[in-house]
Design a protein around this motif. Sequence first.
Motif, mmCIF file in Angstrom:
data_model
loop_
_atom_site.group_PDB
_atom_site.id
_atom_site.type_symbol
_atom_site.label_atom_id
_atom_site.label_comp_id
_atom_site.label_asym_id
_atom_site.label_seq_id
_atom_site.Cartn_x
_atom_site.Cartn_y
_atom_site.Cartn_z
ATOM 1 N N GLU A 97 0.835 -1.194 0.000
ATOM 2 C CA GLU A 97 0.000 0.000 0.000
ATOM 3 C C GLU A 97 0.880 1.258 0.000
ATOM 4 O O GLU A 97 1.949 1.278 0.630
ATOM 5 N N ALA A 98 0.408 2.314 -0.633
ATOM 6 C CA ALA A 98 1.140 3.589 -0.633
ATOM 7 C C ALA A 98 1.139 4.165 0.775
ATOM 8 O O ALA A 98 0.088 4.547 1.299
ATOM 9 N N LEU A 99 2.295 4.186 1.402
ATOM 10 C CA LEU A 99 2.428 4.708 2.764
ATOM 11 C C LEU A 99 3.526 5.764 2.841
ATOM 12 O O LEU A 99 3.650 6.459 3.840
ATOM 13 N N VAL A 100 4.334 5.859 1.787
ATOM 14 C CA VAL A 100 5.516 6.718 1.820
ATOM 15 C C VAL A 100 5.288 7.922 0.903
ATOM 16 O O VAL A 100 4.784 7.767 -0.211
ATOM 17 N N ALA A 144 1.069 10.267 0.647
ATOM 18 C CA ALA A 144 1.547 8.881 0.502
ATOM 19 C C ALA A 144 1.268 8.405 -0.927
ATOM 20 O O ALA A 144 0.115 8.277 -1.332
ATOM 21 N N MET A 145 2.319 8.168 -1.699
ATOM 22 C CA MET A 145 2.189 7.786 -3.111
ATOM 23 C C MET A 145 2.981 6.526 -3.444
ATOM 24 O O MET A 145 2.858 5.986 -4.540
ATOM 25 N N VAL A 146 3.825 6.082 -2.532
ATOM 26 C CA VAL A 146 4.766 4.999 -2.815
ATOM 27 C C VAL A 146 4.641 3.933 -1.730
ATOM 28 O O VAL A 146 4.441 4.266 -0.551
ATOM 29 N N LEU A 194 14.794 4.865 -5.001
ATOM 30 C CA LEU A 194 14.801 3.403 -4.983
ATOM 31 C C LEU A 194 13.378 2.867 -4.795
ATOM 32 O O LEU A 194 12.965 1.913 -5.473
ATOM 33 N N GLY A 195 12.615 3.510 -3.911
ATOM 34 C CA GLY A 195 11.228 3.080 -3.677
ATOM 35 C C GLY A 195 10.386 3.172 -4.941
ATOM 36 O O GLY A 195 9.643 2.245 -5.283
ATOM 37 N N ILE A 196 10.501 4.294 -5.644
ATOM 38 C CA ILE A 196 9.751 4.483 -6.899
ATOM 39 C C ILE A 196 10.211 3.480 -7.949
ATOM 40 O O ILE A 196 9.414 2.912 -8.696
ATOM 41 N N ALA A 197 11.519 3.275 -8.038
ATOM 42 C CA ALA A 197 12.051 2.351 -9.042
ATOM 43 C C ALA A 197 11.509 0.941 -8.797
ATOM 44 O O ALA A 197 11.127 0.242 -9.741
ATOM 45 N N LEU A 198 11.460 0.524 -7.521
ATOM 46 C CA LEU A 198 10.943 -0.813 -7.207
ATOM 47 C C LEU A 198 9.442 -0.890 -7.484
ATOM 48 O O LEU A 198 8.941 -1.895 -7.974
ATOM 49 N N GLU A 199 8.726 0.190 -7.174
ATOM 50 C CA GLU A 199 7.283 0.222 -7.443
ATOM 51 C C GLU A 199 7.023 -0.031 -8.936
ATOM 52 O O GLU A 199 6.196 -0.876 -9.301
#
Lengths: 346, 346
Positions: free
Chosen positions: B147-150, B158-160, B235-240
């Motif tokens: 879930e987007a929490l970050v 929270a988008m990531v 890194l979070g966006i890339a993994l998403e």
Amino acid sequence: MMVRPEITVSVQEARTLAIKVLQDHGAPSRGAQLQADLLIEGDLRGHPSHGLLRLPRLVRRIAAGVLDPVTEGRSTWTHSALLEVDGEHGFGAVIAHNALAEITERAASTGVAAAVIKNNNHIGMLAHYAEKVASGGQVLIASTTSEALVHPWGGRRAMVGTNPIAVGVPSAGDPVVFDMATGAVSMGKIHAYAAAGRPLEAGWAVDADGRPTLEAERAKDGAIAPFGGAKGYGLGIALEALVAALTQTALGRDVRGTLDDDHFSTKGDVFIVAQVQRGAPHAVAAYLDDVRNSPSADPRTPVSVPGDRSAARRRRALIDGLSIPDALWAELHTLASAPASKGSLK
Amino acid sequence: MMVRPEITVSVQEARTLAIKVLQDHGAPSRGAQLQADLLIEGDLRGHPSHGLLRLPRLVRRIAAGVLDPVTEGRSTWTHSALLEVDGEHGFGAVIAHNALAEITERAASTGVAAAVIKNNNHIGMLAHYAEKVASGGQVLIASTTSEALVHPWGGRRAMVGTNPIAVGVPSAGDPVVFDMATGAVSMGKIHAYAAAGRPLEAGWAVDADGRPTLEAERAKDGAIAPFGGAKGYGLGIALEALVAALTQTALGRDVRGTLDDDHFSTKGDVFIVAQVQRGAPHAVAAYLDDVRNSPSADPRTPVSVPGDRSAARRRRALIDGLSIPDALWAELHTLASAPASKGSLK
């Protein structure tokens, strides 16, 4: 603060000169072009430490016999989806380019394919490869090791490479191009601060005795902090072990050859390419736009996603030209007119 | 600060009770064991948010018809090294276990193999899988969305996801087991601080209006900061994007089903397994020892490497038992004696 004079040159001028330097020192035309383009990508994306600044070192490495400007490396499919590459100490850009060409083609039938590379020179900005693969419609995960420059979290001695990780993901808009090193800053930045007499920020580095320092000159002999505390340190170690285990290359303080003029490179490079699902590029593009359009903390600075800023910088530089230090530009001209001094491989 | 009473139970007791709860709610014996073991791994490694605390939610999800306790999922080799898995909303542990069994075997002949998984419930601690694969002599790279929490770096909403990445690497000693989420803290920690009336640390979270807050209660409706600033955010966006592109699952605020009781899970899981070079485990073990033996910043705390601390915690817990909140332990006993309430899949 010292200001170093810079000259603005067009990308075309810079490329022509870089190719001439490389060819004058033994590189065949294709190799010279690939390597020049890779270096120029570093400058275009605002990372001069991965740019033309590295060209004089490549020439010195050729002269020292630790870089073979001619070889294309040797590659073997040890398994149907795993390509083992011996770079034979060729140009990083050439070996990396060839490996990617093989595995992007193979992944179309195997779904995922990897290249594990040893005996290769510095491969420059991983973002360059991430963008290439993602623009071709596949994902890339890439990593590479480097000289030990980063101290462990809770440690004091440089034991870990700046080990970057890059991810490229296709998108209906600009692809996702993520590329970061796992150090808090680059050693290039420490050197730039030292040259400019600028104090470092707290938490960036320790000196040779492992004591936190703000003096860039002292940090040059010390170690960089890992980015993001214990997590960033853990990621750096994990990549160090991962790359070494896949490529059978050196670890920690045994890694050499990307920052010196006369040691064979002992680091490893890893590329993993995979096929994406139909529809993925549109879904990714819509998501990135949602993120960009989400409320920003500072209304003057909209939210950006990985790759946005360097893509914008790259577009501007293609029009405005590259800022190159005067001294470097003069050195490149000297190298282009110097007699070739190609050593034979050690 | 509120203290919640806890009971100490042996791992065997906890495991027996968890298996009974799962079987009483429709899980066959093997599925109940795999899922119970995964939850207990969370508690053993000191991450109760991934432990037995999740068991009552699994029961509620079964009752709501968004978790099928019986299915083993359906998998297809769409390419020779790429396994596409439809989890059919089964237990995360079961689907993940089956996928890993297939790709670890396949990678022995293809060199590298990946599983891309959709319609799967929460797969728990990635460290569990990293350790398993690395102990078997292969490397694992794993990621999963949430879930987007970050909130984005420079953003407020929270988008990531907290999108963890895990890496397992074989070693002649304990394997390298690295597993981190890309948020500064977990939402579980925010909830624990809220329950204890403890103030958050600066920089951890923002409230529902996107304003930085130290009040855990307000942060529960807000967003967690990315770890490590712009890099951790990237890194979070890339993994998403990577996970969604490989698995054709949801992105950002469309991700559901790991923190609620009644939505199908829409996140994705990715596992990549590869063969290592001969000699790698010894080289990695020697390197890890070099790092551990390097000088530490605080002489009382030696340098550790990823996995050391949770391995030590795990060893202690196997002897001393697990600390479980009284209320949770009572709830599990109630669930084990309650009449089965297996819903049919929505």
